[in-house]
Design an enzyme around this catalytic site. Structure first.
Site, PDB file in Angstrom:
ATOM      1  N   ASN A   9     -26.707 -17.447  25.264  1.00 33.79           N
ATOM      2  CA  ASN A   9     -27.718 -16.833  24.513  1.00 33.79           C
ATOM      3  C   ASN A   9     -27.616 -17.714  23.193  1.00 33.79           C
ATOM      4  O   ASN A   9     -26.560 -17.534  22.472  1.00 33.79           O
ATOM      5  CB  ASN A   9     -27.261 -15.525  24.539  1.00 33.79           C
ATOM      6  N   LYS A  11     -29.212 -16.911  20.596  1.00 31.38           N
ATOM      7  CA  LYS A  11     -29.356 -16.135  19.350  1.00 31.38           C
ATOM      8  C   LYS A  11     -30.710 -16.715  18.330  1.00 31.38           C
ATOM      9  O   LYS A  11     -31.380 -17.514  18.774  1.00 31.38           O
ATOM     10  CB  LYS A  11     -28.291 -15.604  18.592  1.00 31.38           C
ATOM     11  N   HIS A  96     -29.552  -6.130  24.328  1.00 30.79           N
ATOM     12  CA  HIS A  96     -28.494  -6.772  23.556  1.00 30.79           C
ATOM     13  C   HIS A  96     -28.001  -6.002  22.497  1.00 30.79           C
ATOM     14  O   HIS A  96     -28.766  -5.333  21.773  1.00 30.79           O
ATOM     15  CB  HIS A  96     -28.746  -8.255  23.005  1.00 30.79           C
ATOM     16  N   GLU A 165     -21.322  -6.234  28.038  1.00 28.83           N
ATOM     17  CA  GLU A 165     -20.604  -6.985  26.554  1.00 28.83           C
ATOM     18  C   GLU A 165     -20.210  -6.094  25.696  1.00 28.83           C
ATOM     19  O   GLU A 165     -20.785  -5.250  24.937  1.00 28.83           O
ATOM     20  CB  GLU A 165     -21.851  -7.417  25.871  1.00 28.83           C
ATOM     21  N   GLY A 171     -18.769 -12.382  19.480  1.00 29.42           N
ATOM     22  CA  GLY A 171     -18.375 -13.071  18.228  1.00 29.42           C
ATOM     23  C   GLY A 171     -17.187 -12.761  17.320  1.00 29.42           C
ATOM     24  O   GLY A 171     -17.397 -13.335  16.116  1.00 29.42           O
ATOM     25  N   SER A 204     -17.169 -13.276  23.415  1.00 28.02           N
ATOM     26  CA  SER A 204     -16.223 -14.363  23.289  1.00 28.02           C
ATOM     27  C   SER A 204     -15.553 -15.063  24.577  1.00 28.02           C
ATOM     28  O   SER A 204     -14.335 -15.478  24.814  1.00 28.02           O
ATOM     29  CB  SER A 204     -14.861 -13.942  22.733  1.00 28.02           C
ATOM     30  N   GLY A 225     -22.371 -16.615  23.957  1.00 31.95           N
ATOM     31  CA  GLY A 225     -23.035 -16.752  22.736  1.00 31.95           C
ATOM     32  C   GLY A 225     -22.469 -18.071  22.191  1.00 31.95           C
ATOM     33  O   GLY A 225     -23.196 -19.354  22.301  1.00 31.95           O
TER      34      GLY A 225
END
Length: 241
Positions: A9, A11, A96, A165, A171, A204, A225
């Site tokens: 992803n 983003k 998300h 998630e 993150g 992560s 991510g």
């Protein structure tokens, strides 16, 4: 048979030029002996056209990061299912935590977006998970079960991916313990009518923990991510041992 899916992803990262540079570096690094693993890149909308052409003939599938529930209309800033399929998109992320937190998406609108994705032949990646406060309060299961109950109303589970998630791990560098992620994903599977739905872990995921995560029996892949933004690290995730 549950499909293994490693999805990146991106983003709001990567211009078209940066996307091309990434692909040139990534494709030679993806091992041919792992062809049973589906590889997906969910790029910004501006990259979709170029990426669709560049990915043609490769094993990497194209994904988007959002979809509107209407087929067309006066919805400034949104994108429809037909626009995505025309670009060759196969997967789309729905619900998300960043969409829920920053853009006011609710379980009701998530459900509508899931329906739109399936209506257009796209495979939605439904994201569910709890916040740090909810986990500390012992509400992890209740929160996730409530999301699933509302999000999956009238949804075909034969064309669905779920991503667990934990919001507190996205993150932050804090990863949910692999065995705990496996436990929660097992509980999610128990709530699904189709026990063969691919359920990913997201939060992560990095080269130094992917092997342990993917060794868990309930985990069928990863929604990645930051580690998907560098070709070398993403290739390491795809080529996990």
């Amino acid at each position: 048979m549950r499909k293994i899916i490693i999805a990146g992803n991106w983003k709001m990262y990567k211009t078209q030029a940066e996307s091309l540079d990434f692909l040139k570096a990534l494709l030679p690094k993806i091992a041919d002996d792992h062809e049973e693993r589906e590889v997906v890149l969910c790029t910004p909308f501006t990259d979709l056209g170029l990426m669709s052409k560049s990915l043609h003939g490769t094993r990497v599938r194209l994904g988007a990061q959002n979809i509107h529930w209407a087929d067309e209309g006066a919805f400034t800033g949104e994108i429809s299912g037909s626009m995505l399929t025309e670009m060759g998109v196969r997967y789309v992320i729905v619900g998300h935590s960043e969409r829920r937190q920053y853009f006011g998406e609710t379980d009701e609108t998530v459900n509508q977006r899931l329906k739109a994705a399936q209506r257009h032949g796209l495979t939605p990646i439904l994201c569910v998970g709890e916040s740090k406060a909810q986990r500390d309060a012992g509400e992890t299961e209740a929160v996730i079960f409530a999301q699933l109950e509302q999000d999956l109303v009238d949804i075909d589970q034969n064309n669905l991916v779920v991503a667990y998630e934990p919001i507190w791990a996205i993150g932050t560098g804090d990863t949910c313990d692999a065995t705990e992620a496996n436990r929660v994903i097992g509980l999610i599977r128990e709530k699904l009518t189709n026990k063969n739905v691919t359920i990913q872990y997201g939060g992560s995921v990095k080269p130094n923990n992917v092997d342990e995560i993917m060794a868990q029996p309930e985990i069928d892949g990863a929604l990645v991510g930051g580690a998907s933004l560098e070709a070398e690290s993403f290739a390491r995730l795809v080529n996990y041992v």
